[in-house]
Every structure is written in structure tokens, then in C-alpha cells.
Motif scaffolding. Structure first.
Motif, PDB file in Angstrom:
ATOM      1  N   LYS A   1      15.540 -27.966 -34.372  1.00 17.21           N
ATOM      2  CA  LYS A   1      14.780 -26.716 -34.332  1.00 17.21           C
ATOM      3  C   LYS A   1      13.424 -26.889 -34.995  1.00 17.21           C
ATOM      4  N   ILE A   2      13.403 -27.591 -36.135  1.00 19.13           N
ATOM      5  CA  ILE A   2      12.145 -27.800 -36.831  1.00 19.13           C
ATOM      6  C   ILE A   2      11.212 -28.659 -35.987  1.00 19.13           C
TER       7      ILE A   2
ATOM      8  N   ALA B   1      -3.559 -20.943 -38.881  1.00 14.54           N
ATOM      9  CA  ALA B   1      -3.842 -19.512 -38.748  1.00 14.54           C
ATOM     10  C   ALA B   1      -3.003 -18.890 -37.649  1.00 14.54           C
ATOM     11  N   LEU B   2      -2.781 -19.627 -36.547  1.00 13.23           N
ATOM     12  CA  LEU B   2      -1.934 -19.110 -35.478  1.00 13.23           C
ATOM     13  C   LEU B   2      -0.501 -18.918 -35.960  1.00 13.23           C
ATOM     14  N   ILE B   3      -0.020 -19.854 -36.784  1.00 13.95           N
ATOM     15  CA  ILE B   3       1.334 -19.722 -37.321  1.00 13.95           C
ATOM     16  C   ILE B   3       1.446 -18.460 -38.166  1.00 13.95           C
ATOM     17  N   LEU B   4       0.411 -18.167 -38.961  1.00 18.38           N
ATOM     18  CA  LEU B   4       0.436 -16.978 -39.798  1.00 18.38           C
ATOM     19  C   LEU B   4       0.419 -15.705 -38.963  1.00 18.38           C
TER      20      LEU B   4
ATOM     21  N   THR C   1       4.108 -14.285 -42.663  1.00 19.69           N
ATOM     22  CA  THR C   1       3.316 -13.339 -43.454  1.00 19.69           C
ATOM     23  C   THR C   1       4.192 -12.457 -44.323  1.00 19.69           C
ATOM     24  N   ARG C   2       5.198 -11.844 -43.730  1.00 17.99           N
ATOM     25  CA  ARG C   2       6.068 -10.944 -44.500  1.00 17.99           C
ATOM     26  C   ARG C   2       6.825 -11.707 -45.585  1.00 17.99           C
ATOM     27  N   ILE C   3       7.303 -12.885 -45.263  1.00 21.84           N
ATOM     28  CA  ILE C   3       8.126 -13.634 -46.213  1.00 21.84           C
ATOM     29  C   ILE C   3       7.314 -14.045 -47.432  1.00 21.84           C
ATOM     30  N   ILE C   4       6.128 -14.618 -47.229  1.00 22.45           N
ATOM     31  CA  ILE C   4       5.352 -15.112 -48.367  1.00 22.45           C
ATOM     32  C   ILE C   4       4.840 -13.965 -49.229  1.00 22.45           C
ATOM     33  N   ILE C   5       4.524 -12.818 -48.633  1.00 25.52           N
ATOM     34  CA  ILE C   5       4.053 -11.674 -49.432  1.00 25.52           C
ATOM     35  C   ILE C   5       5.185 -11.132 -50.290  1.00 25.52           C
ATOM     36  N   VAL C   6       6.392 -11.019 -49.734  1.00 23.21           N
ATOM     37  CA  VAL C   6       7.526 -10.518 -50.510  1.00 23.21           C
ATOM     38  C   VAL C   6       7.839 -11.467 -51.661  1.00 23.21           C
TER      39      VAL C   6
ATOM     40  N   PHE D   1      10.442 -22.713 -44.421  1.00 24.05           N
ATOM     41  CA  PHE D   1      11.776 -22.980 -43.887  1.00 24.05           C
ATOM     42  C   PHE D   1      12.498 -21.694 -43.494  1.00 24.05           C
ATOM     43  N   LEU D   2      12.248 -20.601 -44.208  1.00 22.19           N
ATOM     44  CA  LEU D   2      12.789 -19.317 -43.768  1.00 22.19           C
ATOM     45  C   LEU D   2      12.147 -18.887 -42.453  1.00 22.19           C
ATOM     46  N   THR D   3      10.864 -19.196 -42.299  1.00 19.74           N
ATOM     47  CA  THR D   3      10.191 -18.904 -41.032  1.00 19.74           C
ATOM     48  C   THR D   3      10.808 -19.697 -39.897  1.00 19.74           C
ATOM     49  N   PHE D   4      11.092 -20.999 -40.119  1.00 16.77           N
ATOM     50  CA  PHE D   4      11.747 -21.817 -39.096  1.00 16.77           C
ATOM     51  C   PHE D   4      13.115 -21.232 -38.745  1.00 16.77           C
TER      52      PHE D   4
END
Length: 264
Positions: free
Chosen positions: A17-18, A76-79, A85-90, A115-118
Motif C-alpha cells: 500500500k505504501i 503540496a498536492l499530498i497536503l 492536514t487534519r491529522i497533523i493539526i490535531v 503513516f496514518l495518512t497511508f
């Protein structure tokens, strides 16, 4: 709480998956370059404007420059189109609420967020790989069809996480007619709508995370003031209690579970 079905994420293994996620953005970038003009075998990296080189050589050089520029925009596209975005802000709100300064350090938080994003995006990556990347590499579809098939799963994910109010805002600002269905919503409207929706949800979760730690700070400050210890910083006393509360409540498990389940 209902248990999540882990089958979508275990189909081909976590490592694959990664790899799919990394290949995805490079594949889309290549498809965009190929779709912008006619493929040219063996383009030269030498920039020459002489008459003997011809217009095709100049066009190939411009395509290479365009591809390199696009690859530089991949982070930037990944963000913009994923759950990062939500994960890193929390996670950033959590660290500030605990008043632990740089613990966990930034590389640890960014790594966990990636890794949570993946994990969250792995069903989308798998669908893109099956419907766009693999058929294109096998020569079954054209670059234009591959790009269209690859964008569709991302469009569906972003639309499921976007409020209608935010989408209506950018649709009105663009002064375009209201689309008949979701597939006709342009990406320049959908992506910023998705971004501000993610920011809103992330700040809501951050506010909830702040409350228990704020109560501890208020209690400690009140006790120190009643004892006349005004010169002692309250954070020195409250920090151990915050860490103890977070550990006893199994805070990392609760936070990660709340973040992941908020996308489903």
C-alpha cells in the motif's frame, strides 16, 4: 463503538500500500506531462534554440521542465487532497495542550501523521492503482483515461469529507453554474472546499483535546494562588499531572482511534 472492518487494508499487505501511494503521485505527474503533448522518444536535456534543433526538441525540453516543476509540487498536492492536514493539526494541538514543548519532536509527529495518512488513504490508493496505474502501465488505456480514472477516487474521498456549505462558497465565488452532479464539480472548487472543511474539523477536535488539560491548569493555578505561591509557574506543577492523566487514559490510543474513525 462499531468495529472497523480491516479487510480493505489487508488485501495486498501494508508494504504494498505504501509503495502504491508513492507510485501514485509520480504516475499522475507523468500522466499529466504525457497528456500535455505528444510523447517524444529519447528527449534531450540540452536546451538549444538553434534552427537545426527544430520545434519538437524545444517542446520536449519544455515538457521536462514542466515535469520537474510538477514533481516539486508533490508534497503540496499530498497536503491538499489527503487526510494529512487534519491529522497533523490535531497532533499539533495535542502537543500544545500538554505543554510538552517539543516532545514528541516534529519528525515523530510528521512520521506518525504520514503513516496514518497511508492507512486512511490506502483504499483510495488501491482503487487508483487498479483502475488507473495498472491499466496504463499495461497499455490498456490512454494517458487521458488514466488521469480521469485516477482522479475519480480522490474526488470521491474529498467530496465525502467536504461540507456542502464550503463547496457552495467556492462555487459561488467562481461564478459558475451549479453542477448537476459531483463528477462535474471542478477540482479548483473541490480542493479548497475540502481544505477549509478539514481545517474546521481539525480545530474542533483540537478544542475538545484542550478541555481536560485546561481544567488541570486551572485547578493547579487556583491551588498555588490560594497557597500564596505566586512566583512558582503553574506549568511546572501541572505538567506531570497532564502526562499522568494522558498515560492512564491511554491517550495515544484514544486520539489515534478518534482521528482515524473521523474519516469513516
Amino acid at each position: 463503538m462499531p468495529r472497523m472492518d480491516p479487510s480493505p487494508w489487508r488485501a495486498n499487505g501494508q508494504a504494498s500500500k505504501i509503495v502504491f501511494s508513492l507510485v501514485l503521485f509520480l504516475g499522475i505527474a507523468t500522466l499529466l506531462m504525457l497528456a500535455s503533448g505528444t510523447a517524444h522518444a529519447g528527449p534531450s536535456l540540452t536546451v538549444s534554440m538553434g534552427e537545426e534543433e527544430g520545434s519538437e526538441r524545444v517542446a520536449s525540453t519544455i515538457q521536462i521542465v514542466f515535469l520537474l516543476t510538477l514533481l516539486s509540487m508533490a508534497p503540496a498536492l499530498i497536503l491538499m487532497v489527503t487526510s494529512f492536514t487534519r491529522i497533523i493539526i490535531v497532533l499539533g494541538f495535542l502537543r500544545q495542550a500538554m505543554s510538552t514543548q517539543q516532545m514528541p519532536p516534529n519528525p515523530v509527529l510528521i512520521g506518525l501523521a504520514l503513516f496514518l495518512t497511508f492507512f486512511v488513504m490506502s483504499p483510495v490508493w488501491t482503487q487508483i492503482h487498479q483502475e488507473a496505474v495498472r491499466p496504463y502501465l499495461n497499455g490498456e488505456i490512454t494517458p487521458g483515461d488514466a488521469l480521469k480514472n485516477g482522479v475519480a477516487p480522490l474526488r470521491g474521498f474529498m467530496a465525502s469529507q467536504t461540507r456542502e456549505k464550503d463547496m457552495a462558497l467556492f462555487q459561488g465565488l467562481s461564478k459558475r453554474e451549479k453542477p448537476a452532479n459531483l463528477g462535474e464539480v471542478p477540482l479548483e472548487v473541490l480542493i479548497p472546499s475540502f481544505m477549509i472543511s478539514e481545517l474546521r474539523k481539525a480545530f474542533q477536535m483540537g478544542f475538545v483535546l484542550y478541555l481536560p488539560f485546561l481544567i488541570i491548569d486551572m485547578v493547579v493555578a487556583s491551588v498555588l494562588m490560594s497557597m500564596g505561591m505566586l512566583m512558582l509557574p503553574p506549568v511546572m506543577i501541572s505538567l506531570p499531572f497532564k502526562i499522568l492523566l494522558f498515560v492512564l487514559a491511554d491517550g495515544w490510543h484514544l486520539v489515534v482511534r478518534s482521528i482515524v474513525t473521523s474519516f469513516f
